[in-house]
Design a protein around this motif. Structure first.
Motif, PDB file in Angstrom:
ATOM      1  N   ARG A  41       2.021  -0.839   4.052  1.00 34.07           N
ATOM      2  CA  ARG A  41       1.454  -2.119   3.602  1.00 34.07           C
ATOM      3  C   ARG A  41       1.418  -2.181   2.082  1.00 34.07           C
ATOM      4  O   ARG A  41       1.721  -3.209   1.473  1.00 34.07           O
ATOM      5  N   ALA A  42       1.028  -1.075   1.458  1.00 34.50           N
ATOM      6  CA  ALA A  42       0.946  -1.043   0.003  1.00 34.50           C
ATOM      7  C   ALA A  42       2.322  -1.213  -0.628  1.00 34.50           C
ATOM      8  O   ALA A  42       2.481  -1.933  -1.620  1.00 34.50           O
ATOM      9  N   THR A  44       4.934  -2.712   0.708  1.00 30.95           N
ATOM     10  CA  THR A  44       5.354  -4.095   0.942  1.00 30.95           C
ATOM     11  C   THR A  44       4.726  -5.043  -0.078  1.00 30.95           C
ATOM     12  O   THR A  44       5.390  -5.939  -0.601  1.00 30.95           O
ATOM     13  N   THR A  45       3.450  -4.822  -0.378  1.00 33.01           N
ATOM     14  CA  THR A  45       2.719  -5.731  -1.259  1.00 33.01           C
ATOM     15  C   THR A  45       3.011  -5.486  -2.730  1.00 33.01           C
ATOM     16  O   THR A  45       3.196  -6.438  -3.507  1.00 33.01           O
ATOM     17  N   HIS A  46       3.086  -4.229  -3.128  1.00 31.26           N
ATOM     18  CA  HIS A  46       3.150  -3.895  -4.554  1.00 31.26           C
ATOM     19  C   HIS A  46       4.509  -3.376  -5.011  1.00 31.26           C
ATOM     20  O   HIS A  46       4.710  -3.167  -6.205  1.00 31.26           O
ATOM     21  N   GLY A  47       5.414  -3.161  -4.108  1.00 23.52           N
ATOM     22  CA  GLY A  47       6.759  -2.754  -4.496  1.00 23.52           C
ATOM     23  C   GLY A  47       7.040  -1.283  -4.296  1.00 23.52           C
ATOM     24  O   GLY A  47       6.125  -0.456  -4.168  1.00 23.52           O
ATOM     25  N   LEU A  50       5.659   2.182  -6.561  1.00 20.87           N
ATOM     26  CA  LEU A  50       4.297   2.695  -6.621  1.00 20.87           C
ATOM     27  C   LEU A  50       4.289   4.212  -6.778  1.00 20.87           C
ATOM     28  O   LEU A  50       5.025   4.928  -6.110  1.00 20.87           O
ATOM     29  N   GLU A  54      -1.378   4.792  -7.550  1.00 20.20           N
ATOM     30  CA  GLU A  54      -1.373   3.376  -7.199  1.00 20.20           C
ATOM     31  C   GLU A  54      -1.292   3.182  -5.693  1.00 20.20           C
ATOM     32  O   GLU A  54      -1.932   2.296  -5.124  1.00 20.20           O
ATOM     33  N   LEU A  55      -0.502   4.034  -5.038  1.00 25.95           N
ATOM     34  CA  LEU A  55      -0.352   3.903  -3.592  1.00 25.95           C
ATOM     35  C   LEU A  55      -1.671   4.201  -2.886  1.00 25.95           C
ATOM     36  O   LEU A  55      -2.079   3.490  -1.959  1.00 25.95           O
ATOM     37  N   ALA A  58      -4.068   1.274  -3.495  1.00 27.20           N
ATOM     38  CA  ALA A  58      -3.685   0.101  -2.706  1.00 27.20           C
ATOM     39  C   ALA A  58      -3.954   0.310  -1.231  1.00 27.20           C
ATOM     40  O   ALA A  58      -4.223  -0.648  -0.495  1.00 27.20           O
ATOM     41  N   GLU A 122      11.201  -4.097  -0.003  1.00 28.91           N
ATOM     42  CA  GLU A 122      10.558  -3.060  -0.807  1.00 28.91           C
ATOM     43  C   GLU A 122      10.451  -1.746  -0.037  1.00 28.91           C
ATOM     44  O   GLU A 122      10.658  -0.668  -0.598  1.00 28.91           O
TER      45      GLU A 122
END
Length: 234
Positions: A41-42, A44-47, A50, A54-55, A58, A122
């Motif tokens: 999910r992270a 998909t949302t943030h690219g 990560l 950051e992962l 998220a 992503e």
């Protein structure tokens, strides 16, 4: 029958399973799966770019928690890639089961693969880019190589079954399948990175025409819809 004496050795008793250990192992397995889902999910949302910090943020957890369940960055990457690979192979098998001819089988493989890439580009980039410094030290563990082999094996199995049913020669199916997969993967990588790219349906149609033109010329296969007796997938 000989009598049992007091000196006879006692029968070996199998150790009872440790219920707490079993429950803890199951809990850890379930938690790893939850973290893989959160990581997807992270991404998909943030690219796909990560980092671990950051992962983790998220995904609503900490890097420390991630390292409790994954040995290192590569272990997390491999867990995510295995989940993606299983999805792709499952969807491919479902698509080719519906095919009634060699061309339909090829179209099903191309359409399914490109559709999954377009649905979550992503995550696709994350898997094929080997982030976190993950390397193919062991080709058997490299998920990209494993996915390529799975795609090629599925393509070869499907084409061989259809070509046998159509009465065409199939001795080159495995080698040709690997060539087709290289074509499909290279085209998908380039297509998904192209600004203003055409849609997956249009790209799939064009790529299927390109691949089938060569395959039909080499094998002399018929496009008559004949449903084969497919081999059981292990």
């Amino acid at each position: 029958m000989e009598p049992v004496t007091a000196d006879a050795p006692a029968a070996a008793v199998a150790p009872r399973p440790d219920g707490r250990r079993t429950r803890w192992a199951e809990h850890r397995r379930a938690r790893r799966e939850e973290l893989v889902t959160a990581a997807l999910r992270a991404i998909t949302t943030h690219g796909a770019g990560l980092g671990m910090d950051e992962l983790a943020a998220a995904a609503g957890t900490s890097k420390t928690v991630l390292y409790r369940h994954f040995a290192d960055k590569e272990d997390l990457y491999l867990a995510v890639a295995r989940r993606v690979n299983r999805l792709i192979v499952r969807e491919l098998r479902s698509a080719v089961e519906r095919a009634g001819s060699p061309r339909e089988a090829l179209a099903g493989i191309v359409t399914t693969y490109l559709g999954l890439v377009e649905a979550d580009p992503e995550v696709y980039r994350f898997v094929v880019s080997h982030p976190f410094g993950a390397t193919a030290r062991d080709p058997e563990r490299d998920p990209v190589q494993r996915l390529t082999r799975a795609l090629a094996d599925e393509t070869a199995r499907t084409l061989t079954a259809h070509l046998r049913a159509a009465g065409a020669a199939d001795s080159s199916a495995d080698a040709l399948a690997h060539g087709l997969v290289a074509l499909i993967r290279s085209a998908a990588d380039r297509w998904i990175s192209t600004p203003g790219r055409i849609g997956a349906a249009e790209m799939s149609a064009a790529l299927t025409d390109l691949a089938w033109g060569g395959l039909d010329a080499v094998l002399g296969a018929t496009t008559t819809p004949t449903r084969p007796q497919t081999e059981e997938v292990p």
